[in-house]
Design a protein around this motif. Structure first.
Motif, PDB file in Angstrom:
ATOM      1  N   GLN A  37       0.820  -1.208   0.000  1.00 51.44           N
ATOM      2  CA  GLN A  37       0.000   0.000   0.000  1.00 51.44           C
ATOM      3  C   GLN A  37       0.850   1.253   0.000  1.00 51.44           C
ATOM      4  N   ARG A  89     -13.808   6.670   7.372  1.00 49.95           N
ATOM      5  CA  ARG A  89     -13.843   5.399   8.108  1.00 49.95           C
ATOM      6  C   ARG A  89     -15.269   4.915   8.319  1.00 49.95           C
ATOM      7  N   ALA A 117      -7.506  -4.422   8.428  1.00 53.60           N
ATOM      8  CA  ALA A 117      -8.634  -5.227   7.954  1.00 53.60           C
ATOM      9  C   ALA A 117      -9.175  -6.166   9.031  1.00 53.60           C
ATOM     10  N   ARG A 157      -6.699   4.691   6.552  1.00 57.25           N
ATOM     11  CA  ARG A 157      -8.119   4.899   6.808  1.00 57.25           C
ATOM     12  C   ARG A 157      -8.933   4.457   5.589  1.00 57.25           C
ATOM     13  N   ASN A 158     -10.176   4.084   5.829  1.00 55.08           N
ATOM     14  CA  ASN A 158     -11.052   3.616   4.745  1.00 55.08           C
ATOM     15  C   ASN A 158     -11.035   4.594   3.570  1.00 55.08           C
ATOM     16  N   PRO A 159     -11.080   4.069   2.360  1.00 53.77           N
ATOM     17  CA  PRO A 159     -11.217   2.648   1.999  1.00 53.77           C
ATOM     18  C   PRO A 159      -9.900   1.897   1.958  1.00 53.77           C
ATOM     19  N   PHE A 160      -8.859   2.438   2.601  1.00 57.86           N
ATOM     20  CA  PHE A 160      -7.524   1.856   2.485  1.00 57.86           C
ATOM     21  C   PHE A 160      -6.997   1.326   3.816  1.00 57.86           C
ATOM     22  N   ASP A 161      -7.851   0.738   4.647  1.00 53.09           N
ATOM     23  CA  ASP A 161      -7.378   0.185   5.921  1.00 53.09           C
ATOM     24  C   ASP A 161      -7.013  -1.290   5.775  1.00 53.09           C
ATOM     25  N   ILE A 162      -6.493  -1.630   4.620  1.00 51.92           N
ATOM     26  CA  ILE A 162      -6.146  -3.007   4.279  1.00 51.92           C
ATOM     27  C   ILE A 162      -5.119  -3.634   5.237  1.00 51.92           C
ATOM     28  N   ARG A 196     -10.876  -4.224  -1.875  1.00 50.57           N
ATOM     29  CA  ARG A 196     -10.062  -5.429  -1.805  1.00 50.57           C
ATOM     30  C   ARG A 196      -8.602  -5.074  -2.068  1.00 50.57           C
ATOM     31  N   ARG A 247     -14.381  -0.664   2.589  1.00 53.15           N
ATOM     32  CA  ARG A 247     -13.011  -1.065   2.299  1.00 53.15           C
ATOM     33  C   ARG A 247     -12.928  -1.727   0.927  1.00 53.15           C
ATOM     34  N   LEU A 280      -7.102  -2.118  -4.347  1.00 53.13           N
ATOM     35  CA  LEU A 280      -6.249  -1.074  -3.763  1.00 53.13           C
ATOM     36  C   LEU A 280      -4.997  -0.868  -4.606  1.00 53.13           C
TER      37      LEU A 280
END
Length: 356
Positions: free
Chosen positions: A171, A318, A247, A239-244, A325, A323, A329
């Motif tokens: 990421q 958030r 998760a 932070r969402n949508p990138f809290d991979i 996938r 989120r 991402l």
């Protein structure tokens, strides 16, 4: 070039310390201690209390309201609860990497605040240092957090933690390049990497409409770059949508699964410190730093309002944005954000070339 007196120099004069290496070192330590504690106080309010209150407001729920007025004493209760928990170390943990990871995550954010011009507070100019390469420095130290997340995931001897660490690396690689490129478009306008100079350029008037002056904040000059930076910053702070990397519904909590007690507190602290550091960078590059109505002596209050505004945006994301996938991402980062950031840099260079 902007040459305001830095906070350590002002404190050295006020305290009466000698103009020697030792005197300057003591003044610098005191200044760093004060700024660091202010940022830690913001984080202490944001993590246990503000995060819950904002999320509850967005999702139509009732947040903490039982402990103290407005639930504010949950900050103390959570601190005692977390620090009183037993520190459990996984049997096959790779130490000292396991022990150092939380310090690296939190410490990298604290280092970033050293060059941020936070504005005036009475007679004080709240800035610790102002090197000519300030923007490069803040990007460099902020990226050290990726190393901390990798250490935490690898050293925990847990497959979920390792997956979180690998996701964090993927990421940050995908979104840190667009972040830096978008920041470079601001440098093209200002012709400087010095943080105070970037703020100074934004003090000019962009346009006057019906007697109302709109400042030349880069959020107004180049809203496309501002939007790109805000999205990339969401990925950088997880932070969402990138809290991979965390998760919770997929890999428990990712890199921090095996951390408890004070170690968990440090990682949690580092997460929110990076959100505020991201807000400080956004305020400096795009929102005029500490500029706002009223005298310069209250600039720090405007700066605080701006970084809390960015924090509010991250909490809205958030609560409201699902989120993506991991494959989505990566695709958004490399095929979307990277291309758009290069296009923004090219268009900015052409615009600056025409104006010059």
């Amino acid at each position: 070039m902007v040459t305001e007196q830095m906070l350590p120099e002002t404190l050295r004069t006020m305290i009466g310390l000698p103009d020697s290496v030792l005197g300057q070192a003591i003044a610098a330590f005191i200044a760093a201690f004060l700024v660091g504690n202010v940022m830690l106080a913001y984080t202490g309010v944001a993590g246990p209390w503000a995060k819950r209150k904002i999320t509850a407001a967005f999702t139509d729920r009732i947040a903490v309201d039982r402990i103290g007025p407005f639930g504010l004493l949950i900050i103390v209760a959570d601190a005692v609860r977390l620090l009183a928990k037993e520190l459990i170390i996984p049997e096959n943990a790779d130490r000292p990497a396991y022990d150092l990871a939380p310090v690296v995550v939190a410490g990298s954010a604290m280092l970033g605040f050293a060059v941020i011009p936070m504005g005036g507070l009475g007679p004080l100019n709240i800035q610790l240092a102002d090197p000519e390469s300030g923007l490069v420095y803040v990007f460099a130290v902020a990226s050290i957090a990726t190393l901390g997340l990798t250490m935490a995931g690898y050293a925990s001897s847990n497959k979920y933690s390792m997956l979180g660490a690998l996701r964090a690396i993927a990421q940050n690689l995908a979104y840190e390049i667009p972040l830096v490129l978008t920041g470079a478009s601001v440098v093209l306008f200002t012709q400087s990497l010095q943080m105070s100079e970037i703020v100074a350029v934004q003090q000019e008037t962009l346009v006057t409409i019906a007697g109302f002056s709109i400042p030349s904040w880069f959020a107004f000059v180049n809203p496309f770059a501002f939007a790109l930076f805000m999205v990339a910053n969401l990925a950088e702070v997880g932070r969402n949508p990138f809290d991979i990397p965390e998760a919770p519904t997929e890999i428990v909590a990712g890199y921090q699964t095996e951390y408890s007690s004070v170690y968990f507190v440090l990682i949690y602290l580092g997460e929110f410190l990076h959100i505020f550091l991201g807000g400080a960078i956004i305020a400096t590059l795009f929102l005029g730093g500490a500029a706002g109505p009223g005298p310069e002596s209250i600039g720090f209050l405007w700066f605080t309002a701006k970084i809390w505004g960015v924090f509010l945006f991250t909490q809205w994301a958030r609560s409201a944005v699902p989120r993506v996938r991991i494959d989505q991402l990566i695709e958004i980062g490399w095929k979307g954000m990277l291309v758009l950031s290069f296009a923004n840099l090219l268009l900015t260079a052409l615009l600056v070339g025409v104006i010059a």
